[in-house]
Design an enzyme around this catalytic site. Structure first.
Site, PDB file in Angstrom:
ATOM      1  N   GLY A 103       0.831  -1.200   0.000  1.00  0.00           N
ATOM      2  CA  GLY A 103       0.000   0.000   0.000  1.00  0.00           C
ATOM      3  C   GLY A 103       0.857   1.237   0.000  1.00  0.00           C
ATOM      4  O   GLY A 103       2.071   1.188   0.211  1.00  0.00           O
ATOM      5  N   GLY A 133       0.613   5.621   1.012  1.00  0.00           N
ATOM      6  CA  GLY A 133      -0.146   6.738   1.557  1.00  0.00           C
ATOM      7  C   GLY A 133       0.653   8.017   1.481  1.00  0.00           C
ATOM      8  O   GLY A 133       1.722   8.077   0.859  1.00  0.00           O
ATOM      9  N   GLY A 134       0.121   9.052   2.133  1.00  0.00           N
ATOM     10  CA  GLY A 134       0.746  10.359   2.058  1.00  0.00           C
ATOM     11  C   GLY A 134       2.089  10.431   2.755  1.00  0.00           C
ATOM     12  O   GLY A 134       2.906  11.287   2.452  1.00  0.00           O
ATOM     13  N   PHE A 135       2.349   9.525   3.715  1.00  0.00           N
ATOM     14  CA  PHE A 135       3.585   9.605   4.486  1.00  0.00           C
ATOM     15  C   PHE A 135       4.544   8.471   4.164  1.00  0.00           C
ATOM     16  O   PHE A 135       5.557   8.316   4.823  1.00  0.00           O
ATOM     17  CB  PHE A 135       3.269   9.603   5.981  1.00  0.00           C
ATOM     18  CG  PHE A 135       2.437  10.775   6.401  1.00  0.00           C
ATOM     19  CD1 PHE A 135       2.900  12.064   6.233  1.00  0.00           C
ATOM     20  CD2 PHE A 135       1.187  10.578   6.942  1.00  0.00           C
ATOM     21  CE1 PHE A 135       2.132  13.151   6.608  1.00  0.00           C
ATOM     22  CE2 PHE A 135       0.409  11.659   7.319  1.00  0.00           C
ATOM     23  CZ  PHE A 135       0.877  12.949   7.154  1.00  0.00           C
ATOM     24  N   GLY A 136       4.228   7.664   3.165  1.00  0.00           N
ATOM     25  CA  GLY A 136       5.148   6.598   2.799  1.00  0.00           C
ATOM     26  C   GLY A 136       4.437   5.380   2.257  1.00  0.00           C
ATOM     27  O   GLY A 136       3.223   5.380   2.038  1.00  0.00           O
ATOM     28  N   VAL A 141       4.164   0.841   2.213  1.00  0.00           N
ATOM     29  CA  VAL A 141       4.269  -0.357   3.042  1.00  0.00           C
ATOM     30  C   VAL A 141       4.640  -1.541   2.158  1.00  0.00           C
ATOM     31  O   VAL A 141       4.058  -1.718   1.082  1.00  0.00           O
ATOM     32  CB  VAL A 141       2.945  -0.639   3.787  1.00  0.00           C
ATOM     33  CG1 VAL A 141       3.074  -1.877   4.656  1.00  0.00           C
ATOM     34  CG2 VAL A 141       2.543   0.552   4.633  1.00  0.00           C
ATOM     35  N   LYS A 193       6.813  -0.375   7.026  1.00  0.00           N
ATOM     36  CA  LYS A 193       6.357   0.960   6.620  1.00  0.00           C
ATOM     37  C   LYS A 193       7.596   1.819   6.398  1.00  0.00           C
ATOM     38  O   LYS A 193       8.374   2.070   7.314  1.00  0.00           O
ATOM     39  CB  LYS A 193       5.467   1.584   7.684  1.00  0.00           C
ATOM     40  CG  LYS A 193       4.981   2.995   7.304  1.00  0.00           C
ATOM     41  CD  LYS A 193       4.263   3.681   8.447  1.00  0.00           C
ATOM     42  CE  LYS A 193       2.906   3.093   8.675  1.00  0.00           C
ATOM     43  NZ  LYS A 193       2.131   3.898   9.671  1.00  0.00           N
ATOM     44  N   ASP A 239      -7.586   8.468  13.859  1.00  0.00           N
ATOM     45  CA  ASP A 239      -7.693   8.075  12.450  1.00  0.00           C
ATOM     46  C   ASP A 239      -8.276   6.672  12.320  1.00  0.00           C
ATOM     47  O   ASP A 239      -7.759   5.840  11.570  1.00  0.00           O
ATOM     48  CB  ASP A 239      -6.322   8.159  11.781  1.00  0.00           C
ATOM     49  CG  ASP A 239      -6.433   8.351  10.274  1.00  0.00           C
ATOM     50  OD1 ASP A 239      -7.516   8.739   9.799  1.00  0.00           O
ATOM     51  OD2 ASP A 239      -5.441   8.111   9.558  1.00  0.00           O
TER      52      ASP A 239
END
Length: 446
Positions: free
Chosen positions: A121, A123-126, A128, A142, A239
């Site tokens: 996956g 996302g905005g911060f990195g 996985v 991650k 979250d």
């Protein structure tokens, strides 16, 4: 009788000249051999002492400079070690050492140097990645983005929080690695990935029958109850969403991604803070006013319950306008007593009507606009677990956020942070109904 006087001088005394000036008095100094020995010695001692004093001053200055240099070098080295080598600190946080060495070299080997085929996956911060260690242990790594300053903050936040909490419904942090510019978090690998990958998939959603869905709801409730009340730290996750609920091989849920989590004092009712999270799951008082409390997690959990019951996302712009907001749609059907149309078709073959109605009822209680009306997690879990609990209060209309791309509150920031094995769910924002249910407040600029 006459006399005679005779006078003899060396000069004429018949016409005398003025006498010559007196000779100056000469002070005769003693011969060199007669100078005192003490005077010579004092001069030599003064010279020697001056030289020695100057040398000592120079020596002290040199020592001071050397000391400062070594002191600076020591603290610089110490700072670099604290910044770049966090393994020792994590040992004290986690409380045990792993037999496997989770250094950068081994993690790269386990993930084939973060190959795209191993990506789970993004996302905005990195991103996985899945990895396999030499002993066969499967891990989820991650990898925080180097360009993201928020990613570094989340990295440290997860280490401090996840390492201190242990629960069967919380993801297990195995290790972290910080070498050079790399910031890596190593988690246990959960083969069924995240809930959104199954729940919102047209075919895989069939795998989630009613018992599994109820078990997921109860598991997430247990995890939140632990965070809010039973752990040594009171934590607000901030979250809670389908992509942050991971599923193991037995479909047991585990809450993940604590990058936005926040410690909360037991005597605090709420705090005002900058908004961070995922719109669509955020409580309106938090999304609009920045008021954060444990009731913000309760609201997110209520949205998650309704998603699990309906099998659809909290917002879908592809649907007709009256169906786009999940909370509005569910409220309308629930108010009219039409429970069957709310339920996901995947569980229509078998579902206990009382349990299903209770879950929808609890989901609506959790998403009420007034935070004081939302039940605490201890009550939520008790009602979900015990069917004998009756006389539940009637839910008020949920304070949903209708999502439009051009209407995002300025203080709110959507988070696309990914969980240990999943990417973030897509979110878009928002129109907020007033408390009196008769007017709509436009949050966009006028």
């Amino acid at each position: 009788m006459g006399s005679c006087f005779a006078r003899y001088e060396t000069y004429s005394f018949f016409h005398p000249a003025p006498p010559p000036p007196p000779s100056p008095i000469k002070v005769l100094s003693p011969p060199p051999s007669s100078l005192p020995t003490a005077t010579k010695s004092s001069n030599k001692v003064g010279i020697v002492l001056g030289i020695v004093a100057g040398s000592l001053v120079m020596l002290l200055l040199c020592l001071f400079a050397i000391r400062r240099k070594f002191k600076f070098a020591f603290f610089w080295k110490h700072a670099v070690l604290r910044k770049e080598n966090l393994d020792s600190e994590v040992d004290s946080e986690i409380g045990h050492k792993q037999e496997i060495n989770f250094n950068l070299e081994n993690i790269k080997a386990a993930t084939s140097d973060f190959h795209e085929d191993n990506k789970l996956g993004e996302g905005g911060f990195g991103s996985v990645y899945k990895g396999t260690m030499p002993n066969g242990l499967q891990i989820a790594v991650k990898r925080l983005s180097v360009q993201s300053s928020q990613g570094k903050k989340q990295f440290l936040n997860e280490i401090k929080l996840v390492a201190k909490i242990q629960h069967r419904n919380l993801v297990n942090l195995l290790r972290c690695c910080a070498e050079g510019s790399e910031r890596l978090l190593v988690y246990e690998f959960l083969p069924n990935k995240s809930l959104d990958k199954i729940l919102f998939h047209p075919e895989r959603s069939q795998e989630l029958d009613w018992p599994k869905r109820l078990n997921i709801i109860l598991g997430v409730a247990r995890g939140l109850l632990y965070l809010h009340q039973d752990s040594q730290l009171q934590i607000i996750h901030r979250d809670i969403k389908a992509s942050n609920i991971l599923l193991d091989e037995k479909m047991q849920p585990k809450i993940s991604d604590f990058g936005l989590a926040r410690l909360f004092q037991l005597d605090e009712t709420h705090v005002n803070t900058m908004v961070a999270g995922t719109l669509g799951y955020m409580a309106p008082e938090y999304a609009v006013g920045g008021q954060l409390s444990v009731k913000a997690d309760v609201y997110s959990f209520g949205v998650l319950i309704l998603e699990i019951m309906c099998g659809r996302k909290n917002s879908d712009s592809r649907l007709p306008l009256e169906y786009q907001s999940l909370l509005e749609w569910v409220w309308r059907l629930y108010r009219d007593g039409n429970i069957i149309d709310i339920i996901d078709k995947a569980i229509l073959k078998y579902f206990p009507n009382e349990q299903v109605s209770r879950c929808i009822h609890v989901g609506l209680l959790c998403t009420q606009g007034n935070p004081s009306l939302r039940p605490p997690m201890i009550n939520v879990y008790t009602v979900l677990l015990d069917n004998s609990v009756t006389n539940l209060p009637n839910p008020a209309k949920p304070a949903y956020l209708s999502i439009t791309q051009d209407n995002v509150p300025r203080r709110a920031s959507t988070s696309t942070s990914t969980s240990a094995t999943s990417s973030a769910s897509s979110t878009t924002p928002l129109a907020y109904p007033s408390i009196n249910d008769t007017s709509i407040t436009d949050l966009g600029p006028r």
